[in-house]
Write a protein that holds these residues in place. Sequence first.
Motif, PDB file in Angstrom:
ATOM      1  N   GLY A 213      31.559 -16.662  73.261  1.00  0.00           N
ATOM      2  CA  GLY A 213      30.385 -17.558  72.550  1.00  0.00           C
ATOM      3  C   GLY A 213      30.956 -18.776  72.294  1.00  0.00           C
ATOM      4  O   GLY A 213      30.498 -19.350  71.411  1.00  0.00           O
ATOM      5  N   LYS A 214      32.090 -19.318  72.935  1.00  0.00           N
ATOM      6  CA  LYS A 214      32.563 -20.288  72.867  1.00  0.00           C
ATOM      7  C   LYS A 214      31.798 -21.596  73.315  1.00  0.00           C
ATOM      8  O   LYS A 214      31.763 -21.700  74.459  1.00  0.00           O
ATOM      9  N   LEU A 215      31.403 -22.791  72.452  1.00  0.00           N
ATOM     10  CA  LEU A 215      30.581 -23.628  73.017  1.00  0.00           C
ATOM     11  C   LEU A 215      31.360 -24.299  74.034  1.00  0.00           C
ATOM     12  O   LEU A 215      30.926 -24.701  75.155  1.00  0.00           O
ATOM     13  N   GLU A 216      32.803 -24.727  73.687  1.00  0.00           N
ATOM     14  CA  GLU A 216      33.663 -25.729  74.741  1.00  0.00           C
ATOM     15  C   GLU A 216      33.647 -25.113  75.909  1.00  0.00           C
ATOM     16  O   GLU A 216      33.567 -25.625  76.929  1.00  0.00           O
ATOM     17  N   ALA A 217      33.760 -23.585  76.038  1.00  0.00           N
ATOM     18  CA  ALA A 217      33.913 -23.036  77.321  1.00  0.00           C
ATOM     19  C   ALA A 217      32.747 -22.819  78.124  1.00  0.00           C
ATOM     20  O   ALA A 217      32.483 -23.210  79.462  1.00  0.00           O
ATOM     21  N   GLY A 218      31.610 -22.930  77.291  1.00  0.00           N
ATOM     22  CA  GLY A 218      30.274 -22.711  77.965  1.00  0.00           C
ATOM     23  C   GLY A 218      30.037 -24.317  78.487  1.00  0.00           C
ATOM     24  O   GLY A 218      29.257 -24.237  79.741  1.00  0.00           O
ATOM     25  N   VAL A 219      30.052 -25.398  77.923  1.00  0.00           N
ATOM     26  CA  VAL A 219      29.934 -26.636  78.408  1.00  0.00           C
ATOM     27  C   VAL A 219      30.955 -27.069  79.516  1.00  0.00           C
ATOM     28  O   VAL A 219      30.333 -27.528  80.424  1.00  0.00           O
ATOM     29  N   LEU A 220      31.979 -26.433  79.549  1.00  0.00           N
ATOM     30  CA  LEU A 220      33.031 -26.665  80.592  1.00  0.00           C
ATOM     31  C   LEU A 220      32.417 -26.001  81.889  1.00  0.00           C
ATOM     32  O   LEU A 220      32.648 -26.409  82.923  1.00  0.00           O
ATOM     33  N   THR A 221      31.845 -25.043  81.918  1.00  0.00           N
ATOM     34  CA  THR A 221      31.281 -24.383  82.761  1.00  0.00           C
ATOM     35  C   THR A 221      30.192 -25.000  83.684  1.00  0.00           C
ATOM     36  O   THR A 221      29.893 -24.873  85.022  1.00  0.00           O
ATOM     37  N   PHE A 222      29.440 -26.161  83.172  1.00  0.00           N
ATOM     38  CA  PHE A 222      28.719 -27.033  83.652  1.00  0.00           C
ATOM     39  C   PHE A 222      29.521 -28.290  84.031  1.00  0.00           C
ATOM     40  O   PHE A 222      29.156 -28.913  85.071  1.00  0.00           O
ATOM     41  N   VAL A 223      30.466 -28.699  83.098  1.00  0.00           N
ATOM     42  CA  VAL A 223      30.987 -30.190  83.481  1.00  0.00           C
ATOM     43  C   VAL A 223      31.762 -30.068  84.804  1.00  0.00           C
ATOM     44  O   VAL A 223      31.582 -30.902  85.361  1.00  0.00           O
ATOM     45  N   ILE A 224      32.353 -29.116  84.958  1.00  0.00           N
ATOM     46  CA  ILE A 224      33.597 -29.095  85.846  1.00  0.00           C
ATOM     47  C   ILE A 224      32.833 -29.064  87.321  1.00  0.00           C
ATOM     48  O   ILE A 224      32.789 -29.932  88.199  1.00  0.00           O
ATOM     49  N   PRO A 225      31.785 -28.141  87.624  1.00  0.00           N
ATOM     50  CA  PRO A 225      30.991 -28.268  88.875  1.00  0.00           C
ATOM     51  C   PRO A 225      30.137 -29.493  89.073  1.00  0.00           C
ATOM     52  O   PRO A 225      29.823 -30.039  90.201  1.00  0.00           O
ATOM     53  N   ILE A 226      29.576 -30.152  88.005  1.00  0.00           N
ATOM     54  CA  ILE A 226      28.707 -31.119  88.092  1.00  0.00           C
ATOM     55  C   ILE A 226      29.650 -32.319  88.403  1.00  0.00           C
ATOM     56  O   ILE A 226      29.238 -33.200  89.332  1.00  0.00           O
ATOM     57  N   LEU A 227      30.717 -32.445  87.824  1.00  0.00           N
ATOM     58  CA  LEU A 227      31.622 -33.666  88.394  1.00  0.00           C
ATOM     59  C   LEU A 227      32.116 -33.529  89.527  1.00  0.00           C
ATOM     60  O   LEU A 227      31.969 -34.503  90.381  1.00  0.00           O
ATOM     61  N   LEU A 228      32.549 -32.564  90.097  1.00  0.00           N
ATOM     62  CA  LEU A 228      33.003 -32.118  91.444  1.00  0.00           C
ATOM     63  C   LEU A 228      31.940 -32.425  92.315  1.00  0.00           C
ATOM     64  O   LEU A 228      32.077 -33.104  93.441  1.00  0.00           O
ATOM     65  N   LEU A 229      30.932 -31.762  92.245  1.00  0.00           N
ATOM     66  CA  LEU A 229      29.655 -31.887  93.237  1.00  0.00           C
ATOM     67  C   LEU A 229      29.024 -33.441  93.254  1.00  0.00           C
ATOM     68  O   LEU A 229      28.706 -33.943  94.300  1.00  0.00           O
ATOM     69  N   GLY A 230      29.105 -34.078  92.006  1.00  0.00           N
ATOM     70  CA  GLY A 230      28.707 -35.548  91.922  1.00  0.00           C
ATOM     71  C   GLY A 230      29.462 -36.328  92.758  1.00  0.00           C
ATOM     72  O   GLY A 230      28.981 -37.514  93.522  1.00  0.00           O
ATOM     73  N   ALA A 246      36.357 -37.458  80.766  1.00  0.00           N
ATOM     74  CA  ALA A 246      36.690 -37.509  79.358  1.00  0.00           C
ATOM     75  C   ALA A 246      36.319 -36.441  78.762  1.00  0.00           C
ATOM     76  O   ALA A 246      36.981 -35.745  77.842  1.00  0.00           O
ATOM     77  N   SER A 247      34.971 -35.764  78.829  1.00  0.00           N
ATOM     78  CA  SER A 247      34.640 -34.631  78.419  1.00  0.00           C
ATOM     79  C   SER A 247      35.254 -33.528  78.765  1.00  0.00           C
ATOM     80  O   SER A 247      35.659 -32.651  77.885  1.00  0.00           O
ATOM     81  N   TRP A 248      35.640 -33.472  80.198  1.00  0.00           N
ATOM     82  CA  TRP A 248      36.653 -32.326  80.591  1.00  0.00           C
ATOM     83  C   TRP A 248      37.944 -32.303  79.872  1.00  0.00           C
ATOM     84  O   TRP A 248      38.160 -31.230  79.626  1.00  0.00           O
ATOM     85  N   MET A 249      38.683 -33.395  79.901  1.00  0.00           N
ATOM     86  CA  MET A 249      39.920 -33.454  79.132  1.00  0.00           C
ATOM     87  C   MET A 249      39.600 -32.797  77.615  1.00  0.00           C
ATOM     88  O   MET A 249      40.661 -32.019  77.352  1.00  0.00           O
ATOM     89  N   ALA A 250      38.815 -33.473  76.870  1.00  0.00           N
ATOM     90  CA  ALA A 250      38.802 -33.037  75.502  1.00  0.00           C
ATOM     91  C   ALA A 250      38.438 -31.602  75.338  1.00  0.00           C
ATOM     92  O   ALA A 250      38.972 -30.873  74.543  1.00  0.00           O
ATOM     93  N   LEU A 251      37.162 -30.947  76.256  1.00  0.00           N
ATOM     94  CA  LEU A 251      36.949 -29.667  75.939  1.00  0.00           C
ATOM     95  C   LEU A 251      37.968 -28.771  76.623  1.00  0.00           C
ATOM     96  O   LEU A 251      38.061 -27.690  75.857  1.00  0.00           O
ATOM     97  N   PHE A 252      38.796 -29.023  77.368  1.00  0.00           N
ATOM     98  CA  PHE A 252      39.914 -28.164  77.911  1.00  0.00           C
ATOM     99  C   PHE A 252      40.950 -27.937  77.028  1.00  0.00           C
ATOM    100  O   PHE A 252      41.536 -26.845  76.829  1.00  0.00           O
ATOM    101  N   MET A 253      41.236 -28.919  76.127  1.00  0.00           N
ATOM    102  CA  MET A 253      42.417 -28.949  75.235  1.00  0.00           C
ATOM    103  C   MET A 253      41.824 -28.047  74.013  1.00  0.00           C
ATOM    104  O   MET A 253      42.589 -27.121  73.649  1.00  0.00           O
ATOM    105  N   ILE A 254      40.585 -28.411  73.656  1.00  0.00           N
ATOM    106  CA  ILE A 254      39.957 -27.579  72.690  1.00  0.00           C
ATOM    107  C   ILE A 254      39.884 -26.067  72.989  1.00  0.00           C
ATOM    108  O   ILE A 254      40.424 -25.153  72.121  1.00  0.00           O
ATOM    109  N   PHE A 255      39.535 -25.850  74.153  1.00  0.00           N
ATOM    110  CA  PHE A 255      39.481 -24.482  74.805  1.00  0.00           C
ATOM    111  C   PHE A 255      40.818 -23.715  74.659  1.00  0.00           C
ATOM    112  O   PHE A 255      41.043 -22.640  74.270  1.00  0.00           O
TER     113      PHE A 255
END
Length: 297
Positions: A213-230, A246-255
């Motif tokens: 139930g980690k928020l940063e991991a859940g958000v990363l699940t969407f950030v990574i494919p959205i950036l690559l597909l975009g 930038a969001s990916w960088m911050a969330l990845f380190m927190i995770f």
Amino acid sequence: MTLQGLSTAALAIRPPSLRFRVDSGRSRLLYDGRIPSSGASTSRIRTKSVRCAGLGESRQGSFSNSNSVVYEGIYGPWTIESSDVREVILYRSGLVTAAASFVIAASAAFCPDSLSLSAILKQNLDAFYVIGSAGLGLSLLLIHIYVTEIKRTLQALWVLGVLGSAAAYITLAQPANESVTQYVVENPSAVWLVGPLFAALTGLVFKEGLCYGKLEAGVLTFVIPILLLGHLSGLMDDGPKLFLLASWMALFMIFAGRKFTQPIKDDIGDKSVFMFNSLKEDEKEALLQKLQQSKAQ
């Protein structure tokens, strides 16, 4: 009740002919006696559904003679061995390595070209890419997932991503005198070659977000494919790309950092399930039969 009584109660569901031991660095369920043969079909136990390897649903049962905690699993009691601790630490270290390498490399996108740091980062992008990929590969090798097919799929995606990255470097980036990262940035279609590597990362963070139930991991699940597909589709401008990066960088380190705040047993999960899966089919049938008889008593 005394500690001895607690230990006896916790181990009560283990059939008399079963015991735990460490075999070649991995715990296995082994039989002391012969497996009983029966012409009748074995009744299978209806067990509670196993959701995630890291949920730690097993209850603390007792303390063994060596003062190690005994946990109650679906298929019997289990304990944390030194090899388990080592694997979990390596798993988390791989995540930290991948996160740190990614953040350092991605920082080049935000550094002005006039800074000497920017030139240093751009000259070493491939090195950071290799180190980060290796860290992710280590974590995928040691990750605990009950469904083996899912684990193998993530590992296969990593292998495809590594091969695709190597192909992109040898045939495309190197002839253009560029790093793989820079080539992908300038040529969105190259995402097809490196994409499986990031798909494996997305699967890993999805598993972590689902299990804990980690928020940063859940958000990363969407950030990574959205950036690559975009980037691949060309439908996203540089502004949104940099924001997502930038969001990916911050969330990845927190995770990655928060992984070291979890109990070791969370990343192990219910070890009795893995030990059960390692048994032969006839051994599984015998164990289920014994557990069914124990439950009936």
